[in-house]
Motif scaffolding. Sequence first.
Motif: not given
Length: 523
Positions: A268-292
């Motif tokens: 979802a975040g990469l799609s937002a960048i590909s469609s023109g968003a300048d900055l994309v933040y992802v708020a995720a639990p620690e268990s997922a954030s490391l992989a992201i």
Amino acid sequence: MDPIDMMITDINCECLGLSRLCLMESAGKSLAEEVGKIAVYTFSKPVKIAIFTGSGGNGGDGFVAARYLLNRGYDVDIYMLTNKENIHSDNAKTNFEIITNMEPRLSHLTVHYLETIDDVNNCDIAQSESFSEFIIVDAILGTGIKGELRPKVKRAVEVINNSNGLTVSVDVPSGMDPLTGEVSDVAVEPHYTISFHRVKTGIHLAGEDKVGGIVTCDIGIPIEAEYFMGYGDLLRLKNRPSKSHKGNNGKVLVVGGSKDYSGAPTIAGLSAISSGADLVYVAAPESASLAIKSNSPDLIVRSLDGDYLISQHAEEILELVEEVDAVLLGPGASLNEETAKLFNILATKIKKPLVIDADALKLVDINLIKNNENVILTPHLFEFKTFFADKIKELAIDENKLKLSLAGTEFSSIDENISMFQQITKAIKGTVIIKGEYDLILSGNKFKINKTGNPGMTVGGTGDALSGLATSLLSQGLDTFNAAALAIYINGRAGDVAMNKQGYGFSATDLIGYIGAIMVNRW
């Protein structure tokens, strides 16, 4: 009809196989017929027709009309305010070439090239004092024009207004804003305005004293061209200012992910960048954030304690919300009671444009978002039935009849199907995308149908790409209905390109790679 809607509909006719050259032919013929009627009912003797043309599609309508008027026996003078090289409409240029190929002249046609203001001042219309000598057709400027006029065009408008001829404007009086009806400089003051397909919004707002009698001509545009998504809709995308800097073109927050799912918020975040968003933040639990973080250095990842999103994360997420323009809730969040509490808190407190997707559709209470006009929901049919279960029961609609069956050809069944979905979605003020073989986009009384996409998009992650794309478009200033409709169209087009290039072996990340090029209409 707003001018941009007309321009989009015009282009989308090509998606149905109806060329704009054919539409111009039909418009010019209709224009000639209406001018002929006006001439017969107004004058007791033959009159000359003077057609002032500009560089766009309106000028092309004038060139076509000239041919039909000549065949009716009229003397026609064309007053060109631009040369062939500066005609920017290809279809208008084609019709001008037909005019120039009609040499040596066997018909009563004269073409005048008004290259300077002096040429305008010395033309027959400027010199004429006879009311009955000319019907003047204003085919100078069209629906895409606003603001102050160039000096030569302004002088031509003044000459038309100062003449004693009967004046007919094509679609919109030249110089009038076709959206607002306002005149910022000077505009033609016609006796009649002849519109094609539908009257433009500015014509209604301006009033009869500024536009004269209004005639609307059917030029063969199918109603489907208004309701099917097509590449004309890309005109709604915002132009990026040349002097913009980081953050000016959309900032997005994706709230999602869990111990088992890190891919969905990433896509979802990469799609937002590909469609023109300048900055994309992802708020995720620690268990997922490391992989992201390790897989996607383009994303700004905020790591939250634990394996799942929980209500204790609300304050930290709401602080991030203040930094962005649009928020996406749901991808990869998983289903648990604490995540449900968090999402309902966020759905209540977030005042920015909001997309609710995936697991959030199963967790958010409809009553918390029903009055929010800035929300997009992205369910497939099963999720739709679950989310709107109470409304479906209230309306006593048989769930078995709720099928996204838009692939047929029978009007009554398709109309009934769309009407049922509209009754249900009116329970909220936002926009709903119902994903299927043909996608349905609904908001109040408005709807669109999207036909892009293919069976290869059953691969995991394409829905996350869609939600990221929709959030990105919201962050760039589009309203929810147009952001939703464009997102599903672009996502489907990207999937079609991916399939054509890679067969059914493409992934959601492959699809994302084609989004940017599609948005600038390279495919």
